[in-house]
Motif scaffolding. Structure first.
Motif, PDB file in Angstrom:
ATOM      1  N   ARG A  13      54.914 -16.604 -85.129  1.00  0.00           N
ATOM      2  CA  ARG A  13      56.431 -16.757 -85.245  1.00  0.00           C
ATOM      3  C   ARG A  13      56.844 -18.129 -85.986  1.00  0.00           C
ATOM      4  N   SER A  14      55.967 -18.725 -86.724  1.00  0.00           N
ATOM      5  CA  SER A  14      56.160 -19.296 -87.452  1.00  0.00           C
ATOM      6  C   SER A  14      55.835 -19.455 -88.814  1.00  0.00           C
ATOM      7  N   LYS A  15      56.011 -20.147 -90.048  1.00  0.00           N
ATOM      8  CA  LYS A  15      55.648 -20.047 -91.471  1.00  0.00           C
ATOM      9  C   LYS A  15      54.046 -20.810 -91.659  1.00  0.00           C
ATOM     10  N   GLU A  16      53.078 -19.914 -92.022  1.00  0.00           N
ATOM     11  CA  GLU A  16      51.576 -20.450 -92.070  1.00  0.00           C
ATOM     12  C   GLU A  16      51.065 -20.473 -93.974  1.00  0.00           C
ATOM     13  N   ARG A  17      50.374 -20.948 -93.727  1.00  0.00           N
ATOM     14  CA  ARG A  17      50.109 -21.460 -95.320  1.00  0.00           C
ATOM     15  C   ARG A  17      48.948 -20.064 -95.078  1.00  0.00           C
ATOM     16  N   PHE A  18      49.212 -19.229 -96.473  1.00  0.00           N
ATOM     17  CA  PHE A  18      48.236 -17.917 -96.633  1.00  0.00           C
ATOM     18  C   PHE A  18      46.519 -18.213 -97.514  1.00  0.00           C
ATOM     19  N   GLU A  19      45.726 -18.042 -95.978  1.00  0.00           N
ATOM     20  CA  GLU A  19      44.172 -18.429 -97.179  1.00  0.00           C
ATOM     21  C   GLU A  19      43.777 -17.251 -97.209  1.00  0.00           C
ATOM     22  N   PRO A  20      43.881 -16.239 -97.639  1.00  0.00           N
ATOM     23  CA  PRO A  20      42.403 -14.864 -97.662  1.00  0.00           C
ATOM     24  C   PRO A  20      41.547 -15.292 -96.857  1.00  0.00           C
ATOM     25  N   MET A  21      40.745 -14.237 -96.062  1.00  0.00           N
ATOM     26  CA  MET A  21      40.068 -14.493 -96.231  1.00  0.00           C
ATOM     27  C   MET A  21      39.077 -13.957 -96.561  1.00  0.00           C
ATOM     28  N   HIS A  22      38.689 -13.267 -97.448  1.00  0.00           N
ATOM     29  CA  HIS A  22      37.714 -13.425 -98.583  1.00  0.00           C
ATOM     30  C   HIS A  22      37.958 -13.919-100.319  1.00  0.00           C
ATOM     31  N   VAL A  26      42.158 -10.179-101.300  1.00  0.00           N
ATOM     32  CA  VAL A  26      43.567  -9.562-100.539  1.00  0.00           C
ATOM     33  C   VAL A  26      43.345  -8.600 -99.860  1.00  0.00           C
ATOM     34  N   GLY A  27      43.575  -8.336 -98.721  1.00  0.00           N
ATOM     35  CA  GLY A  27      44.078  -6.530 -97.806  1.00  0.00           C
ATOM     36  C   GLY A  27      44.692  -7.114 -97.351  1.00  0.00           C
ATOM     37  N   MET A  28      46.145  -5.222 -98.273  1.00  0.00           N
ATOM     38  CA  MET A  28      47.478  -5.859 -97.479  1.00  0.00           C
ATOM     39  C   MET A  28      47.592  -4.053 -97.371  1.00  0.00           C
ATOM     40  N   TYR A  29      48.054  -3.677 -95.918  1.00  0.00           N
ATOM     41  CA  TYR A  29      48.049  -2.200 -94.944  1.00  0.00           C
ATOM     42  C   TYR A  29      50.160  -2.499 -94.771  1.00  0.00           C
ATOM     43  N   VAL A  30      50.835  -1.204 -95.303  1.00  0.00           N
ATOM     44  CA  VAL A  30      52.109  -1.520 -95.050  1.00  0.00           C
ATOM     45  C   VAL A  30      51.899  -0.289 -94.762  1.00  0.00           C
ATOM     46  N   ARG A  58      49.278 -10.955-106.977  1.00  0.00           N
ATOM     47  CA  ARG A  58      48.001 -10.497-108.346  1.00  0.00           C
ATOM     48  C   ARG A  58      48.608 -11.796-109.443  1.00  0.00           C
ATOM     49  N   HIS A  59      50.271 -12.189-109.164  1.00  0.00           N
ATOM     50  CA  HIS A  59      50.041 -13.102-110.155  1.00  0.00           C
ATOM     51  C   HIS A  59      49.948 -14.540-110.159  1.00  0.00           C
ATOM     52  N   LEU A  60      49.323 -14.776-108.356  1.00  0.00           N
ATOM     53  CA  LEU A  60      48.550 -16.160-107.947  1.00  0.00           C
ATOM     54  C   LEU A  60      47.675 -15.891-108.237  1.00  0.00           C
ATOM     55  N   GLY A  61      46.733 -14.964-109.004  1.00  0.00           N
ATOM     56  CA  GLY A  61      45.752 -14.693-109.380  1.00  0.00           C
ATOM     57  C   GLY A  61      44.439 -14.005-108.090  1.00  0.00           C
ATOM     58  N   TYR A  62      45.122 -13.252-106.878  1.00  0.00           N
ATOM     59  CA  TYR A  62      44.227 -12.178-105.726  1.00  0.00           C
ATOM     60  C   TYR A  62      44.426 -11.515-106.483  1.00  0.00           C
ATOM     61  N   LYS A  63      43.475 -10.842-106.040  1.00  0.00           N
ATOM     62  CA  LYS A  63      43.018  -9.437-106.336  1.00  0.00           C
ATOM     63  C   LYS A  63      43.677  -8.566-104.849  1.00  0.00           C
ATOM     64  N   VAL A  64      44.383  -7.707-105.309  1.00  0.00           N
ATOM     65  CA  VAL A  64      44.603  -7.330-103.858  1.00  0.00           C
ATOM     66  C   VAL A  64      44.581  -5.809-104.025  1.00  0.00           C
ATOM     67  N   VAL A 118      59.520   0.868-107.813  1.00  0.00           N
ATOM     68  CA  VAL A 118      58.339   0.155-106.974  1.00  0.00           C
ATOM     69  C   VAL A 118      56.629   0.577-107.270  1.00  0.00           C
ATOM     70  N   LEU A 119      56.137  -0.538-107.350  1.00  0.00           N
ATOM     71  CA  LEU A 119      54.580  -0.512-108.044  1.00  0.00           C
ATOM     72  C   LEU A 119      53.989   0.172-106.736  1.00  0.00           C
ATOM     73  N   PRO A 120      53.122   1.188-107.468  1.00  0.00           N
ATOM     74  CA  PRO A 120      52.033   2.467-106.452  1.00  0.00           C
ATOM     75  C   PRO A 120      51.014   1.559-106.206  1.00  0.00           C
ATOM     76  N   PRO A 121      50.982   1.859-104.432  1.00  0.00           N
ATOM     77  CA  PRO A 121      49.778   0.604-104.035  1.00  0.00           C
ATOM     78  C   PRO A 121      47.960   1.257-104.670  1.00  0.00           C
ATOM     79  N   SER A 122      47.238   0.715-104.513  1.00  0.00           N
ATOM     80  CA  SER A 122      46.200   0.482-104.424  1.00  0.00           C
ATOM     81  C   SER A 122      45.330   1.898-103.847  1.00  0.00           C
TER      82      SER A 122
END
Length: 496
Positions: A13-22, A26-30, A58-64, A118-122
């Protein structure tokens, strides 16, 4: 400059700095759609919200790796314990195979998402294609003592789970209240406690969609699919799980419990939820019967619509509010979005008409030097798309000032203004000029004809034939073309 993204984590319940695990992966499930009806406006908001996040990461350089599921089995409301599977019900009424129904509406959903840019998911896994993984999840939960079999069905034992962990950690609900409310219901049937939810349901004789299992011929509970498919494609721990706010309880709460019960640790680091689209303050959705399909919006074929609204108008309407805020549908709001989008697209298109000067005016220099970072700041602050749009409108004001020769800009600043505007409006917000799309084969012909007519008008101006000059302008206006005289000559655009 490296950008730092802050996202609101529903769990903390707060804003957090995004720091991916790997990093940089980045792994993202919707949670995707349940495909038993035409997609409506309520489906558009999560799709667009997480499309923005996908684009920006992806713009920030992450492989999603972006996984968005298709729910094509077990379409039972909330805990998937009672009622008919909606696909089966529709299949019986229309005398079709259930998967025929599912495929039809999956195609309709894809068409709508494509129209909304809307871009298709991976990866787009289907629940029916992962029955084995869901059964494996159920077995692990049972082996760890958090589920039990009853008459061929398997239920999650919430009280047993809550003795070692906490059920309600995401929604903030108190289990004692949930259990007491459930006990007030008439009987508990097969379950030890009415609050327990189904992991596997024994199929009734008339149930078409069924699979063999160690417990019965049946089908998985609704909550199992996302946990099983998320783990399969993103691993036991991944970064982001998203969906609509209506999924916080019970769906995502149950997902957390299933993950912890099966592997003794949480699966997701950041939980993100978009708010609802409402009509007169009430959630828009199929269950309430107050929804408007996207096709009805695009064609204007609904009693609540005064006109048709284009896909980009719908996208702009959704992005004009922060994803965690409510958006209330009205024709007035959509008309305002339509006008705002047209103004923004016209302003961006007008950049190409600007002639660079040797030096930039002070106010232009100041704006251009801070423009890109202000756009990043809006996106980095939990995807504040509405603030980003306001910065783009500021750019349009500068563009108009330059076209009216009230200021000037050098080539370097013009290139920066052009690039920044295009990156944030098109690449990240995913907007596009619909007029250009709809008239792809005719745009050159339009341009040549209008330029020819305007050359005749210019000749009339040279001859001081003001009547003919005004007549040509008025006739073009009636045909939908807006003509504007500037110091550098005449410019035009085709209105919607």
């Amino acid at each position: 400059m490296k950008q730092t993204l802050l996202i609101y984590n529903t769990l903390s319940r707060s804003k957090e700095r995004f720091e991916p695990m790997h990093a940089p992966n980045v792994g993202m499930y919707v949670c995707g759609p349940t495909v038993y009806g035409d997609p409506h406006l309520g489906h558009a908001r999560p799709a667009i919200t997480f499309d923005i996040l996908f684009r920006y990461l992806r713009h920030l350089g992450y492989k999603v790796r972006y996984v968005r599921n298709i729910t094509d089995v077990g379409h039972l409301e909330h805990d998937a314990d009672e009622g008919d599977d909606k696909i089966e019900k529709k299949a019986r009424l229309e005398q079709l195979e259930p998967m025929e129904i599912a495929q039809h509406y999956t195609n309709r959903y894809h068409d709508a998402m494509n129209a909304l840019n809307v871009l298709p998911p991976s990866i787009e896994p289907h629940a029916t294609g992962h029955i084995i993984e869901q059964q494996q999840l159920v077995r692990q939960i049972m082996e760890n003592g958090f589920a039990y079999e009853s008459n061929g069905s398997v239920y999650f034992d919430i009280e047993a789970y809550n003795k070692r962990h906490r059920y309600g950690i995401l929604s903030g609900r108190n289990l004692e209240n949930i259990v007491n409310e459930s006990r007030a219901l008439d009987g508990v049937g097969e379950k030890r406690n009415q609050a327990d939810f189904a992991l596997w349901k024994k199929a009734s004789p008339e149930h078409i969609m069924r699979w063999p299992s160690p417990w019965s011929d049946g089908f998985p509970g609704w909550h199992c699919e996302c946990t099983a498919m998320g783990r399969k494609y993103l691993g036991e721990e991944f970064d982001i799980h998203g969906g609509g706010m209506d999924l916080v309880f019970p769906h995502h709460e149950c997902e957390i419990a299933q993950a912890v019960a099966s592997q003794d640790k949480p699966m997701v680091k950041y939980w993100m939820h978009n708010n609802m689209i409402t009509i007169n303050g009430q959630k828009m959705g199929k269950s309430l019967g107050n929804f408007i399909t996207l096709e009805q919006f695009f064609k204007g074929e609904h009693e609540s619509l005064e006109k048709a609204y284009s896909p980009m108008t719908i996208r702009f309407f959704i992005l004009s509010a922060h994803y965690r805020g409510t958006v209330d549908f009205s024709n007035e709001a959509l008309k305002a979005s339509e006008k705002g989008l047209e103004r923004l697209m016209s302003g961006i298109a007008d950049i190409q008409r600007i002639q660079p000067a040797d030096v930039s005016s002070d106010n232009v220099k100041t704006f251009v030097s801070t423009f890109r970072q202000k756009c990043y700041d809006a996106m980095n602050d939990d995807l504040q798309t509405q603030i980003l749009i306001s910065h783009l409108f500021e750019a349009c004001h500068i563009i108009n000032t330059l076209l009216d020769h009230k200021a000037q800009i050098n080539a370097e600043d013009l290139a920066e203004l052009t690039q920044t505007t295009h990156i944030f409006a098109f690449d990240l917000l995913g907007l596009r000029a619909e007029h250009a799309d709809n008239n792809a084969g005719r745009e050159d012909a339009f341009g040549k004809v209008v330029d020819m007519v305007l050359s005749l008008r210019a000749q009339a101006r040279e001859n001081k034939d003001w009547a003919t000059c005004d007549q040509i302008r008025d006739m073009l206006k009636e045909a939908g073309f807006e003509v504007k005289d500037t110091k550098d000559g005449c410019i035009w655009k085709l209105n919607k």
